[in-house]
Design an enzyme around this catalytic site. Sequence first.
Site, PDB file in Angstrom:
ATOM      1  N   HIS A   7       0.951  -0.740  -0.372  1.00  0.00           N
ATOM      2  CA  HIS A   7      -0.016  -0.219   0.079  1.00  0.00           C
ATOM      3  C   HIS A   7       0.653   1.220  -0.565  1.00  0.00           C
ATOM      4  CE1 HIS A   7       0.197  -1.008   4.196  1.00  0.00           C
ATOM      5  NE2 HIS A   7       0.528   0.569   4.571  1.00  0.00           N
ATOM      6  N   HIS A  79       3.794   6.998   3.453  1.00  0.00           N
ATOM      7  CA  HIS A  79       4.929   6.206   3.531  1.00  0.00           C
ATOM      8  C   HIS A  79       4.614   4.764   2.872  1.00  0.00           C
ATOM      9  CE1 HIS A  79       2.382   4.120   6.583  1.00  0.00           C
ATOM     10  NE2 HIS A  79       2.719   2.928   6.020  1.00  0.00           N
ATOM     11  N   GLU A 130       7.899   1.117   4.913  1.00  0.00           N
ATOM     12  CA  GLU A 130       6.988   0.049   6.663  1.00  0.00           C
ATOM     13  C   GLU A 130       7.235  -1.396   5.303  1.00  0.00           C
ATOM     14  OE1 GLU A 130       2.566   0.162   6.740  1.00  0.00           O
ATOM     15  OE2 GLU A 130       2.902  -0.855   7.975  1.00  0.00           O
TER      16      GLU A 130
HETATM   17 CO    CO Z   1       1.387   1.358   6.325  1.00  0.00          CO
END
Ligand code: CO
Length: 134
Positions: A7, A79, A130
């Site tokens: 994502h 992020h 991440e």
């Molecule tokens: Co995230």
Amino acid sequence: MIGRLNHIAIAVPSLAAASAKYRDLLGARVGQPQALPEHGVTVVFIDTGNTKVELLEPLGEDSPIVAFLAKNPTGGMHHICFEVPDIAAAAQTLTAGGARVLGDGTPKIGAHGRPVLFLHPKDFDGTLIELEEV
Ligand code: CO
């Protein structure tokens, strides 16, 4: 090591307003808000088919995105998240290579119920990364 882009996360001042824009203007499939007190955020996921967009709103005074929103009051990209098959092995390889894992270095359980960790943005060209174990 990294697999698919899981994502892209966008910090927003209002989750309700952002969700409505994605649903009503962009015609996206927008999920339900999910409070993640351990991460200090409420999230909404938007399924775009090939990946997801994660909208983030601060939850609580100590939210890690409060400072980001103070600098970016209209919101902004926060992020990107890549999938990894073994997060402990990934952390070991990265720290051995000189990259910094944020926090105490141990994975937390993320929004999808799987272990996640974050890498220092200064080690990755100004981008907070991440990693999520899948
Ligand atoms: Co995230």
